[in-house]
Motif scaffolding. Sequence first.
Motif, mmCIF file in Angstrom:
data_model
loop_
_atom_site.group_PDB
_atom_site.id
_atom_site.type_symbol
_atom_site.label_atom_id
_atom_site.label_comp_id
_atom_site.label_asym_id
_atom_site.label_seq_id
_atom_site.Cartn_x
_atom_site.Cartn_y
_atom_site.Cartn_z
ATOM 1 N N VAL A 17 30.181 12.771 23.020
ATOM 2 C CA VAL A 17 28.844 13.807 23.082
ATOM 3 C C VAL A 17 28.104 12.657 22.175
ATOM 4 C CG1 VAL A 17 26.975 14.863 22.960
ATOM 5 C CG2 VAL A 17 29.358 14.766 24.188
ATOM 6 N N VAL A 18 28.395 12.391 20.782
ATOM 7 C CA VAL A 18 27.842 11.321 19.577
ATOM 8 C C VAL A 18 27.453 9.960 19.936
ATOM 9 C CG1 VAL A 18 27.582 11.715 16.866
ATOM 10 C CG2 VAL A 18 28.042 13.646 17.994
ATOM 11 N N SER A 19 29.767 9.195 19.987
ATOM 12 C CA SER A 19 28.740 8.328 20.616
ATOM 13 C C SER A 19 28.454 7.839 21.572
ATOM 14 C CB SER A 19 29.744 7.825 20.285
ATOM 15 O OG SER A 19 31.327 8.010 19.325
ATOM 16 N N GLY A 20 28.616 8.348 22.756
ATOM 17 C CA GLY A 20 27.780 7.910 23.870
ATOM 18 C C GLY A 20 26.368 8.380 24.201
ATOM 19 N N PHE A 21 25.592 9.578 23.436
ATOM 20 C CA PHE A 21 24.838 9.776 23.508
ATOM 21 C C PHE A 21 23.639 10.145 22.671
ATOM 22 C CE2 PHE A 21 27.315 11.754 27.268
ATOM 23 C CZ PHE A 21 27.052 10.400 28.293
ATOM 24 N N GLY A 22 23.904 10.138 21.330
ATOM 25 C CA GLY A 22 23.873 9.850 20.087
ATOM 26 C C GLY A 22 23.617 11.719 19.122
ATOM 27 N N VAL A 23 23.108 11.182 18.305
ATOM 28 C CA VAL A 23 23.554 12.276 17.653
ATOM 29 C C VAL A 23 22.217 13.933 17.971
ATOM 30 C CG1 VAL A 23 24.095 11.260 15.383
ATOM 31 C CG2 VAL A 23 21.546 11.488 16.041
ATOM 32 N N LEU A 24 22.329 15.473 17.544
ATOM 33 C CA LEU A 24 22.048 15.784 18.112
ATOM 34 C C LEU A 24 20.394 16.421 17.444
ATOM 35 C CD1 LEU A 24 24.998 18.337 18.326
ATOM 36 C CD2 LEU A 24 23.825 16.836 19.848
ATOM 37 N N PRO A 25 19.852 16.945 18.151
ATOM 38 C CA PRO A 25 17.805 17.144 17.400
ATOM 39 C C PRO A 25 18.554 18.726 16.741
ATOM 40 C CG PRO A 25 18.029 17.624 20.002
ATOM 41 C CD PRO A 25 19.389 16.719 19.514
ATOM 42 N N GLU A 26 17.846 18.897 15.747
ATOM 43 C CA GLU A 26 17.559 20.529 15.204
ATOM 44 C C GLU A 26 17.786 21.376 15.944
ATOM 45 O OE1 GLU A 26 15.458 23.265 12.242
ATOM 46 O OE2 GLU A 26 14.774 21.129 12.194
ATOM 47 N N ALA A 27 17.389 21.244 17.594
ATOM 48 C CA ALA A 27 17.775 22.338 18.642
ATOM 49 C C ALA A 27 19.548 22.327 19.126
ATOM 50 C CB ALA A 27 16.767 22.330 19.451
ATOM 51 N N GLY A 28 19.605 21.626 19.534
ATOM 52 C CA GLY A 28 20.837 20.661 19.779
ATOM 53 C C GLY A 28 22.343 21.505 18.779
ATOM 54 N N LEU A 29 21.155 20.760 16.811
ATOM 55 C CA LEU A 29 22.317 21.744 16.179
ATOM 56 C C LEU A 29 22.468 22.885 16.435
ATOM 57 C CD1 LEU A 29 23.746 19.395 14.316
ATOM 58 C CD2 LEU A 29 22.540 20.029 12.592
ATOM 59 N N ARG A 30 21.262 23.506 15.561
ATOM 60 C CA ARG A 30 21.296 25.120 16.106
ATOM 61 C C ARG A 30 22.197 25.928 16.931
ATOM 62 N NH1 ARG A 30 17.907 28.052 12.684
ATOM 63 N NH2 ARG A 30 16.702 26.739 11.887
ATOM 64 N N ALA A 31 21.989 25.230 18.633
ATOM 65 C CA ALA A 31 22.665 26.188 19.620
ATOM 66 C C ALA A 31 24.569 25.119 19.243
ATOM 67 C CB ALA A 31 22.721 25.246 20.745
ATOM 68 N N LEU A 32 25.437 24.603 18.717
ATOM 69 C CA LEU A 32 25.726 24.383 18.755
ATOM 70 C C LEU A 32 27.052 25.018 16.889
ATOM 71 C CD1 LEU A 32 28.734 21.974 18.593
ATOM 72 C CD2 LEU A 32 27.321 21.226 16.803
ATOM 73 N N ALA A 33 25.825 24.902 16.294
ATOM 74 C CA ALA A 33 26.447 25.972 15.107
ATOM 75 C C ALA A 33 26.662 27.651 15.744
ATOM 76 C CB ALA A 33 25.476 25.958 13.912
ATOM 77 N N THR A 34 25.871 27.894 16.410
ATOM 78 C CA THR A 34 25.931 29.028 16.841
ATOM 79 C C THR A 34 27.226 29.231 17.308
ATOM 80 O OG1 THR A 34 23.321 29.182 17.195
ATOM 81 C CG2 THR A 34 24.609 31.224 18.208
ATOM 82 N N GLY A 35 26.959 28.627 18.828
ATOM 83 C CA GLY A 35 28.264 28.593 19.622
ATOM 84 C C GLY A 35 29.921 28.652 18.895
ATOM 85 N N LEU A 36 29.606 27.129 17.888
ATOM 86 C CA LEU A 36 30.832 27.761 17.042
ATOM 87 C C LEU A 36 30.761 28.089 16.012
ATOM 88 C CD1 LEU A 36 31.115 23.345 15.688
ATOM 89 C CD2 LEU A 36 31.812 24.583 17.750
ATOM 90 N N ALA A 37 30.217 29.320 15.588
ATOM 91 C CA ALA A 37 30.064 29.866 14.802
ATOM 92 C C ALA A 37 30.908 31.319 15.286
ATOM 93 C CB ALA A 37 28.589 30.526 14.182
#
Length: 755
Positions: free
Chosen positions: A133-153
Amino acid sequence: MPQPPVAPTRPLTGLPQPPGQIPGQVAGQVQGQVPGQQSPSRIGPYEVFQLLGEGGMGRVFLARSPGSRLVALKVIRPEYAEAPNFRGRFRREAESARRVSGFFTPPVLDADADAPQPWLATAYVPAPSLHEVVSGFGVLPEAGLRALATGLAEALLAIHDAGIVHRDLKPGNVLIAEDGPRVIDFGISSAVDATQVTRTGAVMGTPGFMAPEQITSSREAGPAADLFSLGCVLVFAATGRGPFGSGGTAEILYRAVHHPPQLDGISSALTPLVSACLDKDPARRPPAASVLGALGTADPAALLTQGLRQDLARREAHAAVLVSAPPVPMTPLGLPEDPFATTPPRGSSRRRFLWISAAATTVAAGGGAAALTGWRSKPSTTPARGGGSAGTTGRPEPKVPDGPEPRWTVSLKKLDSAQLQLLGDVLVHWEQRRATAYDTTAGKELWAGSLRLPSGTSGDPKWLGVHGPALFASAWSGERGYLFGVDATGKQKFTHAITEQGADPQFADFVESVLSVAGSVAVVGTSGHKGYGVLAVDLGSGEVLWSRKVKGSDFQAHAVGSRCFLQDNGTLRGLALRSGAERWEVRDVIKPGAYPHLSTDGKTLLVTSTKVQAFGATDGEKLWTAVNETTTISPARVRGKRAYLHDGPGTVFALDMRSGEQVWHTESPVHLTTTGGAQDQGPVVSSSVVAIPTWATGDVPGFVVLRASDGKTQWAHQPSGAKAGGKSNWLLQISGSTLFAASETTLYAFRSDTP
C-alpha cells in the motif's frame, strides 16, 4: 518514494502474480519463489491453488477448504520439523493462536503438528500488505495512521490476551482490507524462534522492526517487543522508511539498540505515543490496551484511496472465482508429495496452472458453477481402547434421523469467537467484547452486559465467561487489574482490584481468565511482564488468598469443594483451595505441547489430552488410563459415575469414573468437532442425552444427539443453505430436557430427548 530498509514481504493476495519475498530470520534470509517451483495439489484436506510466497519459516500457499473457504496455508520447513521439541512447541503455539479472537486478526482455522511438514491454516484475506500500500499508493495521512494504529493495537491486545507474542510485526505482516487492517503470521513465530535460537543462536525477526531486547536476546522478547514493532510500523506507514534508517543489517540492528528513532514526518499529535512505543526499555512502553485507549475511535475508511479501493475490488473478484472453481481431482496429477520439492516432473507444474486457470475462467465467464465436492471422513470400526472391557457398542443407523422442530428460535447478534453458557435460568451469548443474555423459556433478550468501571481503566472490559453464579469480566488501569461479576439479572455484583502495580515501575498484571470457581473462591489466570500466574480470590471480599507463578501459557486449573488442581508445564498438583498449600505433585503427566483439560467428580481427577488419565483427588495416585490415541481428544464431561468424550475420527466414549472401563463407544455418523483448545468444552450431557457439534469444515455444521445410556444415535440437526447459519461450529447447552443450540445467526431451543 524512499524504499523501506527491508526487502518486500509476501502479501496474502489472491491475484495471479509472482509472489514476493518474505524476510525470514536475520541470519540467512530466503528469497521468493524460484521459477519452475510448484505447489502440491493437496495439503491435508486442502486444495492448493498457488504458492503465495516463501520465507525462512516455510512456504505459504493459497488453498481451499472442503467447505469452499479460501485459506492461507503455511507449511513449515523440514529442518524445523526435524528439530527436537519443535512439534510440541508448534502444537502449543497453534492451540494458543486458535484462542485469538479479534476483528483485526484472521482466525486460525486448522493445524497439523504431526504432518511430515507441519502446517497451519488461517482465513485468507484478499488484501495487499501495508508494504504494498505504501509503495503503491503513498504514505498514510494522520487520519489513516490513527485508523491503522487503532486496528493494530486491538489486534495485539487480542494476540497478547491469548498468551502469544507475535515477534515479527512488520509491514509485510499487516494487510489493509476495506474495513481495516489485519495482523497475520501470529501463530507460530515463537515455536520457530525457540528452535532457531536452540540450533544456531540466530534471532527471529526483521531488521528495522525488532525491539532492542529481541535483538540482544530473543528469549527476553515479551509483549512489549510487539509494541516496539508497532511503533516501527507506524513510522514506516507515515514516512515510507523505518525509524532506524537503511543500510546493512548490522547497521540497522545497532541503531535500534543504541540510537534514538527518527520520527521526522510523524504528526505532533501522534509523536508522543509513537515515541513511547519506541522506548528502549520495555518496562516503559505502554501495553496495547493503553495505546488503544489513547487513540480513541478511528474510521477505517481513512486508510482507503481510490486506487486502493480498485485494487481491493480486483482481489475480491479473483477470490470469488477461486471459491467457485471446480474441485481439483483427488489424484495427485503426478506432483511430488513433498511441498518443498524444487524439481517438478517435466511439464506438471504448467499443466496444473493451466487447468486451474481454465477452470477459473470458465466460472468467471458464466460457464456454470460446478458442484463442489465436500470432504467427509467416515469413521472406521473402532475397537475398544484403554483399560477394561469394551462395554456395549452403539452402531449408527444408515441415515441419521432428523431432529424435532425447535420449540422457539431467535436471531442472534453476530459475535466473533462466540461462546454460549448457562447462568442459572439465563443463556449468555458472549465474546471478549460483548455479552448478551436470553431467557431460556422463549429466547427473549433480557440484557446486554455492561459494567461500571473504576476511573483510569483503559479501554472496554473483557468478558471472561460464566463460572458458577456469575458472568465474569476484567479491566485494567495500568496500576490495577480488576475482576468483575454480573449475576443472572445483569446486575453488577462486585468489583475487585486483584492485581497491583509493584514497587518497581512495572505495570500491574492483566486479569486474563477465570479458570474455575468453587463456592466463594475463584481461581484466576494472570499475565504480566514477569510471566503468567494463578490467583485464588475470595469473591465476597476480593481478598487474594494465594498466588503462584507458572512456567508457561498453557496452564489449567480446576476447583471443586476444598481442592484446586493445577496443571503447569506437564506437572499436576493438588492444592488446598483457600490456602494454596500443596498436598501432592505428579510430574510428566503430559508431553510438551499437549493442551490438556481437567475435570473431576470430586473423587477422581481426569486429565484429557491425547488420552484420558485418572488420578486420585486426595493423593494424586495414578488410577487408570483410557482412550490412548495419537491425536487430541475432546475434554471429558463428567456426569454422575461416567465421563463422556470423543476423538477426532468421530468415536464417542462413555467411561466408568472408577475403573476407566468403556461403558459404551459409538462411531458417530457425522464428523465431530475436536479443537483441543481452551474454548473446546467437549460434549454437553444431561441425564438422558449426549450432544456434540459436527465439524464445520467437513459435514454441514450442526450437531448430533446420542442416548446417554447406551450411545445410540437419536437424531441430528444439520440445516443447509441459509438455515445453516454460517460455517462456524454450533454452540450447545442443556438444561433439563431442553437443548439450546446457537449457530452464527440463530439461537434454537429443542426438546433434547425426542428421537
